[in-house]
Design a protein around this motif. Structure first.
Motif, mmCIF file in Angstrom:
data_model
loop_
_atom_site.group_PDB
_atom_site.id
_atom_site.type_symbol
_atom_site.label_atom_id
_atom_site.label_comp_id
_atom_site.label_asym_id
_atom_site.label_seq_id
_atom_site.Cartn_x
_atom_site.Cartn_y
_atom_site.Cartn_z
ATOM 1 N N VAL A 1 0.719 -1.247 -0.041
ATOM 2 C CA VAL A 1 0.067 -0.136 0.237
ATOM 3 C C VAL A 1 1.113 1.133 0.200
ATOM 4 O O VAL A 1 1.753 1.295 0.843
ATOM 5 N N LEU A 2 0.730 2.120 -0.828
ATOM 6 C CA LEU A 2 1.252 3.512 -0.711
ATOM 7 C C LEU A 2 0.259 4.606 -0.491
ATOM 8 O O LEU A 2 -0.527 4.655 -1.268
ATOM 9 N N TYR A 3 0.618 5.097 0.728
ATOM 10 C CA TYR A 3 -0.434 6.194 0.998
ATOM 11 C C TYR A 3 0.448 7.642 0.977
ATOM 12 O O TYR A 3 1.189 8.165 1.724
ATOM 13 N N MET A 4 0.094 8.365 -0.039
ATOM 14 C CA MET A 4 0.587 9.535 -0.495
ATOM 15 C C MET A 4 -0.028 10.744 0.274
ATOM 16 O O MET A 4 -1.320 10.610 0.884
ATOM 17 N N THR A 5 0.836 11.770 0.742
ATOM 18 C CA THR A 5 0.118 12.820 1.457
ATOM 19 C C THR A 5 0.733 14.140 0.935
ATOM 20 O O THR A 5 1.601 14.253 0.451
ATOM 21 N N ARG A 6 -0.140 15.113 1.041
ATOM 22 C CA ARG A 6 0.262 16.690 0.649
ATOM 23 C C ARG A 6 1.308 17.216 1.584
ATOM 24 O O ARG A 6 0.845 16.825 2.846
ATOM 25 N N VAL A 7 2.004 18.012 1.279
ATOM 26 C CA VAL A 7 2.605 19.044 2.352
ATOM 27 C C VAL A 7 1.549 19.895 3.004
ATOM 28 O O VAL A 7 1.083 20.739 2.064
ATOM 29 N N GLN A 8 1.359 20.020 4.282
ATOM 30 C CA GLN A 8 0.378 20.659 4.692
ATOM 31 C C GLN A 8 0.895 22.303 4.915
ATOM 32 O O GLN A 8 1.182 22.312 6.086
ATOM 33 N N LYS A 9 0.445 23.022 3.730
ATOM 34 C CA LYS A 9 0.653 24.434 3.976
ATOM 35 C C LYS A 9 0.512 25.103 5.062
ATOM 36 O O LYS A 9 0.976 26.073 5.686
ATOM 37 N N GLU A 10 -0.762 24.829 5.682
ATOM 38 C CA GLU A 10 -1.403 25.624 6.821
ATOM 39 C C GLU A 10 -0.751 25.200 7.852
ATOM 40 O O GLU A 10 -1.145 26.061 9.004
ATOM 41 N N ARG A 11 0.096 24.380 8.194
ATOM 42 C CA ARG A 11 0.900 24.085 9.172
ATOM 43 C C ARG A 11 2.082 24.661 9.515
ATOM 44 O O ARG A 11 2.890 24.541 10.373
ATOM 45 N N PHE A 12 2.605 25.431 8.275
ATOM 46 C CA PHE A 12 4.013 25.887 8.068
ATOM 47 C C PHE A 12 4.010 27.137 8.984
ATOM 48 O O PHE A 12 2.957 27.949 8.595
ATOM 49 N N ASN A 42 6.694 29.231 8.013
ATOM 50 C CA ASN A 42 7.376 30.116 7.186
ATOM 51 C C ASN A 42 7.101 29.511 5.805
ATOM 52 O O ASN A 42 7.509 28.372 5.526
ATOM 53 N N GLU A 43 6.807 30.517 5.129
ATOM 54 C CA GLU A 43 6.061 30.138 3.688
ATOM 55 C C GLU A 43 7.541 29.605 2.814
ATOM 56 O O GLU A 43 7.222 28.545 1.988
ATOM 57 N N GLU A 44 8.519 30.299 2.995
ATOM 58 C CA GLU A 44 9.723 29.679 2.318
ATOM 59 C C GLU A 44 10.053 28.411 2.416
ATOM 60 O O GLU A 44 10.438 27.453 1.280
ATOM 61 N N LYS A 55 7.415 21.650 -0.874
ATOM 62 C CA LYS A 55 6.101 21.072 -1.343
ATOM 63 C C LYS A 55 6.137 20.173 -2.486
ATOM 64 O O LYS A 55 5.182 19.354 -2.445
ATOM 65 N N ASP A 56 7.182 20.258 -3.461
ATOM 66 C CA ASP A 56 7.287 19.158 -4.200
ATOM 67 C C ASP A 56 8.194 18.216 -4.173
ATOM 68 O O ASP A 56 8.952 17.522 -5.039
ATOM 69 N N SER A 57 8.517 17.673 -2.998
ATOM 70 C CA SER A 57 9.649 16.883 -2.420
ATOM 71 C C SER A 57 9.126 15.349 -3.014
ATOM 72 O O SER A 57 10.112 14.648 -3.614
#
Ligand code: CP
Length: 326
Positions: free
Chosen positions: A237-248, A250-252, A258-260
Motif C-alpha cells: 500500500v502506498l499512502y501519499m500525502t500533501r505537504v500541509q501548507k497551513e501548518r508551516f 514560514n512560507e519559504e 512542497k514538491d519533494s
C-alpha cells in the motif's frame, strides 16, 4: 440525564457503542472497530436496509477549519440514513466570530443535536468539547494531531481492495510530520498482525518521535527512507500525502518542500502489480493526473468508502438497536 452522562457516571465509558465519543483513533477496540467495518460492508451490499435507521436524529456539523470530503461525506451519510444536519462550514458564519467560546458553542449545539461532528485547528479541541457536551463528539480532524474517521475510511479501503488487514508493508510518503491522517492510521492499523511501515519523507517532515516510540514499544517494524523510487518496490500500500501548507510557520520552507515527492507513471512502473495507492486528499501536486487511470489508484474510491464508513459509525453511535443482528 442523557445516556452519555450516565455512561460517564458509570466510569467514563459505555460498554456499548451507542452514545460514545470518537476523539482518538484508539478509542474503539479492534472488536468495536470490526463491528463498524462489518456494518459498512452491509451498507455497501444493501444500503436500503439502513435508509431510515436514523429518522428523527440530528447531527451538528461544526467545521472551524475548511473541508470538502469529511464534512460533505458526514452530511451525505446522515441524509442517507434518514437523519438531518445542522451546523456551519466556517467559524465566521457562527457566533464564534463575535467572541463566543468553544465551550459555549458546544453546550448550545448539544441542545439541538444528537451527535456533534467537529473539525478544529487546535489540537485537543475535541477532547475539550467532549467535557462540555451532553451528546457524543466525533473528531473530524484536530490540527496536526488526529483524524480518526479518515483512518476508518483508509482501513475499509485497504480491507476491501487487498482482501486483508494483515501481512502488509504500508508505505507513507510526504508530510509525515504534520499529516494527522498519517498519525491516526499508523497507530490504528499497527494493531493488526504483521503490519510494517516504510516512512518516506524529507528529514524536516519525518514522522514524529511519539509515533516512533509507540511503534518501538509495540515492537512494530518500520524503516525511514528518503528515496521514493527505492522504497516503492517493497510496498503493498502506498499512502501519499500533501505537504500541509497551513501548518508551516514560514512560507519559504513550504515552497522549498512542497514538491519533494511527485508520484508519476514512471515511478508506478517500479511498484508491485497489486500495490494500491491511497491518498486522503486534497491532492495538490503530489500525484500526477496520469496516475488516476492506473487500476491501482484507489483515492477516489476511498472517498466513497469515507461516506459509507461514516454511515456505519453514525449508525453505531446513534441507533439504539445497533447491536441486534441485521
Ligand atoms: N481527507 C480529508 O480530511 O479531506 P477534507 O479536508 O477535504 O475533509
Amino acid at each position: 440525564m442523557n445516556v452519555k452522562k450516565k455512561a460517564i457516571k458509570n466510569g467514563g465509558k459505555s460498554m456499548l457503542m451507542t452514545n460514545r465519543d470518537l476523539i482518538n483513533t484508539l478509542d474503539f477496540s479492534i472488536e468495536e472497530q470490526e463491528s463498524i467495518l462489518s456494518i459498512a460492508q452491509k451498507i455497501i451490499l444493501r444500503p436500503v436496509d439502513f435508509a431510515n435507521s436514523l429518522n428523527g436524529k440530528i447531527m451538528g456539523s461544526l467545521f472551524f477549519e475548511p473541508s470538502t470530503r469529511t464534512r460533505l461525506s458526514f452530511e451525505a451519510a446522515m441524509h442517507r440514513l434518514g437523519g438531518a444536519v445542522i451546523g456551519f462550514s466556517e467559524q465566521n458564519a457562527s457566533s464564534v466570530s463575535k467572541g463566543e467560546s468553544l465551550r459555549d458553542t458546544i453546550q448550545t449545539v448539544a441542545q439541538y443535536s444528537d451527535v456533534i461532528v467537529m473539525r478544529h485547528p487546535k489540537e485537543g479541541a475535541p477532547v475539550f468539547a467532549s467535557k462540555y457536551s451532553e451528546v457524543p463528539i466525533i473528531n473530524a480532524g484536530d490540527g496536526g494531531r488526529e483524524h480518526p474517521t479518515q483512518t476508518l475510511t483508509d482501513i475499509l479501503t485497504i480491507r476491501s481492495k487487498m482482501g486483508k488487514l494483515n501481512n502488509l508493508t504500508i508505505g507513507l510518503c510526504g508530510d509525515l510530520k504534520f499529516g494527522r491522517t498519517v498519525h491516526s492510521l499508523v497507530k490504528n492499523i499497527s494493531r493488526y498482525p504483521n503490519i510494517n511501515f516504510i516512512f518516506v519523507s524529507p528529514k524536516e517532515l519525518e514522522i514524529p518521535d511519539y509515533i516512533k516510540n509507540y511503534l518501538n514499544e509495540n515492537q512494530i517494524e518500520y524503516k525511514e527512507m528518503e528515496n521514493l523510487e527505492e522504497a516503492i518496490q517493497h510496498m503493498d500500500v502506498l499512502y501519499m500525502t500533501r505537504v500541509q501548507k497551513e501548518r508551516f510557520f514560514n512560507e519559504e520552507d513550504y515552497i522549498r518542500l512542497k514538491d519533494s515527492y511527485i508520484l508519476d507513471t514512471l515511478k508506478m512502473k517500479l511498484a508491485k502489480k497489486n500495490m494500491i495507492i491511497l491518498h486522503p486528499l486534497p491532492r495538490v501536486n503530489e500525484i500526477s493526473y496520469d496516475v488516476d487511470s492506473d487500476p491501482r489508484a484507489m483515492y477516489f474510491k476511498q472517498t466513497k468508502y469515507g461516506m459509507v464508513v461514516r454511515m456505519a459509525l453514525l449508525y453505531k453511535i446513534l441507533h439504539q438497536e445497533s447491536f441486534k443482528q441485521l
